[in-house]
Design a protein around this motif. Structure first.
Motif, PDB file in Angstrom:
ATOM      1  N   LEU A   1      -5.292  -5.992 -59.551  1.00 20.00           N
ATOM      2  CA  LEU A   1      -5.306  -4.531 -59.664  1.00 20.00           C
ATOM      3  C   LEU A   1      -5.215  -3.882 -58.298  1.00 20.00           C
ATOM      4  O   LEU A   1      -4.507  -2.883 -58.115  1.00 20.00           O
ATOM      5  CB  LEU A   1      -6.576  -4.079 -60.384  1.00 20.00           C
ATOM      6  CG  LEU A   1      -6.725  -4.492 -61.857  1.00 20.00           C
ATOM      7  CD1 LEU A   1      -8.064  -4.016 -62.407  1.00 20.00           C
ATOM      8  CD2 LEU A   1      -5.578  -3.935 -62.689  1.00 20.00           C
ATOM      9  N   GLU A   2      -5.918  -4.445 -57.313  1.00 18.47           N
ATOM     10  CA  GLU A   2      -5.905  -3.881 -55.959  1.00 18.47           C
ATOM     11  C   GLU A   2      -4.531  -4.014 -55.312  1.00 18.47           C
ATOM     12  O   GLU A   2      -4.063  -3.097 -54.615  1.00 18.47           O
ATOM     13  CB  GLU A   2      -6.976  -4.559 -55.105  1.00 18.47           C
ATOM     14  CG  GLU A   2      -8.391  -4.213 -55.551  1.00 18.47           C
ATOM     15  CD  GLU A   2      -9.467  -4.951 -54.771  1.00 18.47           C
ATOM     16  OE1 GLU A   2     -10.617  -4.493 -54.773  1.00 18.47           O
ATOM     17  OE2 GLU A   2      -9.145  -6.006 -54.159  1.00 18.47           O
ATOM     18  N   ALA A   3      -3.865  -5.138 -55.538  1.00 17.88           N
ATOM     19  CA  ALA A   3      -2.528  -5.327 -54.979  1.00 17.88           C
ATOM     20  C   ALA A   3      -1.522  -4.391 -55.647  1.00 17.88           C
ATOM     21  O   ALA A   3      -0.557  -3.957 -55.019  1.00 17.88           O
ATOM     22  CB  ALA A   3      -2.090  -6.778 -55.148  1.00 17.88           C
ATOM     23  N   THR A   4      -1.757  -4.079 -56.915  1.00 16.83           N
ATOM     24  CA  THR A   4      -0.819  -3.240 -57.666  1.00 16.83           C
ATOM     25  C   THR A   4      -0.955  -1.769 -57.294  1.00 16.83           C
ATOM     26  O   THR A   4       0.041  -1.069 -57.078  1.00 16.83           O
ATOM     27  CB  THR A   4      -1.050  -3.405 -59.181  1.00 16.83           C
ATOM     28  OG1 THR A   4      -0.904  -4.784 -59.534  1.00 16.83           O
ATOM     29  CG2 THR A   4      -0.053  -2.580 -59.976  1.00 16.83           C
ATOM     30  N   ALA A   5      -2.190  -1.283 -57.233  1.00 15.91           N
ATOM     31  CA  ALA A   5      -2.426   0.148 -56.997  1.00 15.91           C
ATOM     32  C   ALA A   5      -2.763   0.468 -55.540  1.00 15.91           C
ATOM     33  O   ALA A   5      -2.734   1.643 -55.154  1.00 15.91           O
ATOM     34  CB  ALA A   5      -3.553   0.636 -57.899  1.00 15.91           C
ATOM     35  N   GLY A   6      -3.082  -0.549 -54.749  1.00 14.79           N
ATOM     36  CA  GLY A   6      -3.623  -0.322 -53.419  1.00 14.79           C
ATOM     37  C   GLY A   6      -5.137  -0.376 -53.503  1.00 14.79           C
ATOM     38  O   GLY A   6      -5.746   0.256 -54.374  1.00 14.79           O
ATOM     39  N   LYS A   7      -5.754  -1.154 -52.617  1.00 11.74           N
ATOM     40  CA  LYS A   7      -7.196  -1.382 -52.695  1.00 11.74           C
ATOM     41  C   LYS A   7      -7.995  -0.091 -52.706  1.00 11.74           C
ATOM     42  O   LYS A   7      -9.002   0.042 -53.412  1.00 11.74           O
ATOM     43  CB  LYS A   7      -7.651  -2.262 -51.533  1.00 11.74           C
ATOM     44  CG  LYS A   7      -9.075  -2.770 -51.663  1.00 11.74           C
ATOM     45  CD  LYS A   7      -9.384  -3.825 -50.610  1.00 11.74           C
ATOM     46  CE  LYS A   7     -10.791  -4.389 -50.815  1.00 11.74           C
ATOM     47  NZ  LYS A   7     -11.095  -5.452 -49.816  1.00 11.74           N
ATOM     48  N   GLU A   8      -7.530   0.912 -51.946  1.00 14.86           N
ATOM     49  CA  GLU A   8      -8.244   2.187 -51.852  1.00 14.86           C
ATOM     50  C   GLU A   8      -8.162   2.997 -53.147  1.00 14.86           C
ATOM     51  O   GLU A   8      -8.931   3.946 -53.351  1.00 14.86           O
ATOM     52  CB  GLU A   8      -7.692   3.012 -50.688  1.00 14.86           C
ATOM     53  CG  GLU A   8      -6.292   3.581 -50.896  1.00 14.86           C
ATOM     54  CD  GLU A   8      -5.161   2.560 -50.687  1.00 14.86           C
ATOM     55  OE1 GLU A   8      -3.986   2.967 -50.773  1.00 14.86           O
ATOM     56  OE2 GLU A   8      -5.476   1.376 -50.440  1.00 14.86           O
ATOM     57  N   ASN A   9      -7.272   2.603 -54.043  1.00 10.41           N
ATOM     58  CA  ASN A   9      -7.079   3.340 -55.295  1.00 10.41           C
ATOM     59  C   ASN A   9      -7.727   2.666 -56.499  1.00 10.41           C
ATOM     60  O   ASN A   9      -7.578   3.144 -57.627  1.00 10.41           O
ATOM     61  CB  ASN A   9      -5.587   3.527 -55.571  1.00 10.41           C
ATOM     62  CG  ASN A   9      -4.926   4.432 -54.568  1.00 10.41           C
ATOM     63  OD1 ASN A   9      -5.476   5.451 -54.181  1.00 10.41           O
ATOM     64  ND2 ASN A   9      -3.736   4.046 -54.119  1.00 10.41           N
ATOM     65  N   VAL A  10      -8.418   1.546 -56.285  1.00  7.29           N
ATOM     66  CA  VAL A  10      -9.110   0.844 -57.370  1.00  7.29           C
ATOM     67  C   VAL A  10     -10.601   1.028 -57.165  1.00  7.29           C
ATOM     68  O   VAL A  10     -11.178   0.535 -56.198  1.00  7.29           O
ATOM     69  CB  VAL A  10      -8.724  -0.648 -57.402  1.00  7.29           C
ATOM     70  CG1 VAL A  10      -9.462  -1.362 -58.525  1.00  7.29           C
ATOM     71  CG2 VAL A  10      -7.214  -0.800 -57.574  1.00  7.29           C
ATOM     72  N   LEU A  11     -11.219   1.756 -58.081  1.00  6.88           N
ATOM     73  CA  LEU A  11     -12.582   2.232 -57.877  1.00  6.88           C
ATOM     74  C   LEU A  11     -13.533   1.696 -58.943  1.00  6.88           C
ATOM     75  O   LEU A  11     -13.198   1.648 -60.133  1.00  6.88           O
ATOM     76  CB  LEU A  11     -12.604   3.765 -57.914  1.00  6.88           C
ATOM     77  CG  LEU A  11     -11.572   4.471 -57.009  1.00  6.88           C
ATOM     78  CD1 LEU A  11     -11.581   5.963 -57.282  1.00  6.88           C
ATOM     79  CD2 LEU A  11     -11.857   4.175 -55.545  1.00  6.88           C
TER      80      LEU A  11
END
Length: 435
Positions: A353-363
């Motif tokens: 999920l972090e690689a897909t959305a960007g780590k800063e966008n997975v909360l």
């Protein structure tokens, strides 16, 4: 000069990793190329919504799309459910992906060119029908996932089962439906599912974001009905009555002490809500009985038991103290388990999920006291259920229209992130199992 020795398995591992990275690039490109189709599907579903167990037009469109992709299709499951089976070119696990199809009895107020004008009968009343929870987007996203993954069929390391489910919001009175019925009718078998992933759009989470929680992420839920019986009398002579309205008022107030005084809310939230109270027919007549209906929410088996026992005790003993009786039915008509994200699986798939959305966008998010029947699938196999942002960038999560309301609104620019997330979860899980 010494020869450099590199284990063969390392070459194999590097090769598999490179292949998987290349596959993700394909997923991203194909998802972006499909964006206009996904939005068009969503708008069509939104303009032509159907209530639970009535998704006839909806399921026909989905089945036709899956068949056109060469996916094996099963229809009529749990009334209107559709299941597509895509067998990859390589051996591997069976990954299930789920979308719900039903709309709600809500009159739309949003000024959109594709706003719903549909009306129908629901529980004997004429109602509007609206996709006011985002299920239209869930279907469109999963149709996009099916198109992407079917184009990669020969390289898939396993089988994908696409589950399009009716009646997530609950079946009409007197009918069966939803995930529970899908499971009973064998949707997790033939082929046997190893893992399941699902998402839910969220109108109060900014587009481009994904939010998740390991463990209990959405509440278990049971509805309840309490019938208080007293003695009727003229409203001018209350001393001749055993007033069930007064008794009901005391019960409602006392029920609120369950959460505030019995549940350790620092560990898990809980809710006890009475949403319906009916009694009496005229201003000057004390009725013989009052009927109440409500809902309870919880995150552990212990809290479920505690709340259930306390609801029964408070209702019956309060009524007894006033000379009345109370009959408690809990659950009354439905019960959903806690939506529980398998902790080990969530940790394993979080990097995807972090690689897909960007780590800063997975909360990471707190528990949600709403409920989801996705939990029935998670009782059978490990699963992850996450939330996809649907609020316009810069929006206010507090004032943005919430789900199940006439003003519910979604920013469609975030749909392709949902497609990429479900595709990448599938590919990464298959790659992990194949090593």
């Amino acid at each position: 000069m010494k020869k450099l020795f590199v284990p063969l398995f390392l070459f194999v591992s590097l090769s598999a990793s490179a292949q998987n990275n290349a596959a993700k690039k394909i997923v991203s490109d194909k998802a972006d190329a499909l964006e206009s189709k996904i939005i068009a599907w969503r708008r069509d579903f939104h303009e032509h919504p159907e209530l639970g167990n009535r998704e006839v037009r909806t399921s026909a469109i989905i089945a036709k799309h899956l068949q056109a992709l060469g996916i094996t299709v099963q229809t009529g499951i749990a009334t209107t459910g559709v299941v597509g089976i895509l067998k990859g070119g390589l051996p591997g696990p069976v990954v299930a992906l789920r979308a719900d199809m039903d709309a709600l009895p809500v009159i739309e107020r949003v000024n959109l060119p594709f706003a719903s004008k549909v009306k129908t009968q629901y529980n004997g009343n004429e109602v509007g029908v609206m996709h006011s929870c985002g299920h239209d987007s869930h279907m469109a996203i999963l149709m996009g996932v099916a198109e992407v993954l079917s184009s990669m069929k020969k390289d898939l390391r396993g089988t994908v089962k696409f589950i399009f489910q009716p009646a997530e919001e609950g079946a009409p009175t007197g009918e069966k439906g939803g995930a529970e019925e899908m499971v009973k009718q064998g949707v997790m078998e033939n082929p046997k599912v190893d893992v399941i992933f699902g998402l839910h759009i969220n109108s109060q989470t900014e587009v481009g974001k994904i939010v998740y929680r390991p463990g209990g992420t959405m509440a278990g839920v049971k509805d309840l009905q309490i019938t208080v019986k007293g003695r009727s009398a003229h409203g001018a002579y209350p001393w001749s009555s055993v007033d069930p309205i007064v008794v009901s008022a005391q019960i409602i107030t006392s029920l609120q002490s369950i959460v505030s005084r019995n549940i350790n809310v620092t560990e898990n939230p809980a809710v006890v809500t009475i949403g319906v109270i009916n009694g009496g027919s005229r201003f000057n007549i004390i009725p013989e009985s009052v009927k109440m209906q409500g809902t309870v929410r919880y995150f552990t088996d212990g809290d479920e038991k505690l709340i259930t026992e306390n609801v029964k005790r408070i209702a019956t003993k309060t009524a007894e103290a006033y000379g009345a009786t109370a009959e408690v039915m809990i659950p009354f008509s439905n019960k959903y388990p806690v939506t529980f994200n398998d902790i080990a699986l969530t940790a394993k798939m979080l990097p995807t999920l972090e690689a897909t959305a960007g780590k800063e966008n997975v909360l990471l998010r707190p528990p949600v006291t709403g409920a989801e029947d996705f939990s029935f699938y998670q009782q059978k196999v490990p699963g992850i259920f996450f939330f996809l942002g649907g609020m316009p960038k810069g929006g206010n999560s507090i004032t943005a229209p919430s789900h199940h309301t006439p003003d519910f609104y979604l920013d469609e620019s975030g749909f392709t992130l949902g497609v990429k997330a479900l595709c990448n979860l599938t590919l990464d899980y298959m790659a992990g199992k194949g090593k």
